[in-house]
Design an enzyme around this catalytic site. Sequence first.
Site, PDB file in Angstrom:
ATOM      1  CE  LYS A   1      -3.798  -2.284   2.429  1.00 50.28           C
ATOM      2  NZ  LYS A   1      -4.585  -2.365   3.691  1.00 50.28           N
TER       3      LYS A   1
ATOM      4  CB  CYS B   1      -1.391   0.588   8.493  1.00 50.43           C
ATOM      5  SG  CYS B   1      -0.377   1.889   9.205  1.00 50.43           S
ATOM      6  CG  ASP B   2      -3.314  -5.248   5.682  1.00 51.71           C
ATOM      7  OD1 ASP B   2      -4.192  -4.772   4.934  1.00 51.71           O
ATOM      8  OD2 ASP B   2      -3.345  -6.411   6.112  1.00 51.71           O
ATOM      9  CB  SER B   3      -4.946  -4.885  11.043  1.00 53.51           C
ATOM     10  OG  SER B   3      -4.417  -3.648  11.477  1.00 53.51           O
TER      11      SER B   3
ATOM     12  N   GLY C   1       0.871  -4.393  10.426  1.00 48.09           N
ATOM     13  CA  GLY C   1       2.101  -4.065   9.717  1.00 48.09           C
ATOM     14  C   GLY C   1       2.142  -2.583   9.391  1.00 48.09           C
TER      15      GLY C   1
END
Length: 205
Positions: A57, A76-78, A113
Site C-alpha cells: 500500500k 498499514c494493514d492488520s 504491519g
Amino acid sequence: MTPRLILASASTARTKLLSDAGIAHTVRVSDVDEDAATAAAGPLTPSDTALLLARAKAEAVGCVTQGGDDALVVGCDSIFEFNGEPYGKPWEADAARERWQLMRGRSGVLHTGHWLISTHDGESTGHGEVTSAVVHFEDVTDAEIDAYVATGEPLQVAGGFTIDGLAGAFITGVEGDPHTVVGLSISTLRRLLAKTGVSITDFWS
C-alpha cells in the site's frame, strides 16, 4: 522543511487515530489488490502478511507521489490470528457471526504491519515494522453476537471486531499497544519516522 505525511489507507479509524494524536496528515487510498499480492508472495505467517500488505500500500501510493513531491507515505494493514490461522475482514454477516461464536471467551493476536516510504528527491526508501497485541474477548451471548453483526460494524474490519467502536464492550483486555488493535501504532510510527531523520513532533498540528 518537514515533508508532508500521507496515510495510504481508507480506514477512518486510522486517520482519526492520527488526528486525535495531533499528527497532521493527508489521506491517499492505494489500489492494491490484496488477494493478488498475498497469492504472489506464497505462504506467509499472519505477521508477515500484515507487513507485506502494508508495504504494498505504501509503495503504491509512494509511486504516484514521486516526481518532485517530498512526502512520507505510511501504509498499514492488520491481520487477526486465531488458533494459528489468519483472519482478515469477514465481509459477510454469516462469516462474522461464525467467527464471533469461535472467539467468545477466548483470545487472539492482532498483527498490524507498518511501512513508511520516503519520496525525497524522487527516490523511494522504506522502513517497516509489525506490532502485535493479544486481545481477550468476553463470553458474549448469541443474542449479543446477532445484535453486533446486525450493525454491520464487524464486516469490514480485520478479525471482525473493533476496540474503538461497538465491540469495545466485548473485549476484556489487551496485552500490548492498544493502538495496534485500532490499526496503527503511534509509537511504531515514531520509530519509523526517526529512521528517516524526522521527528513525530514535527507533525503536531
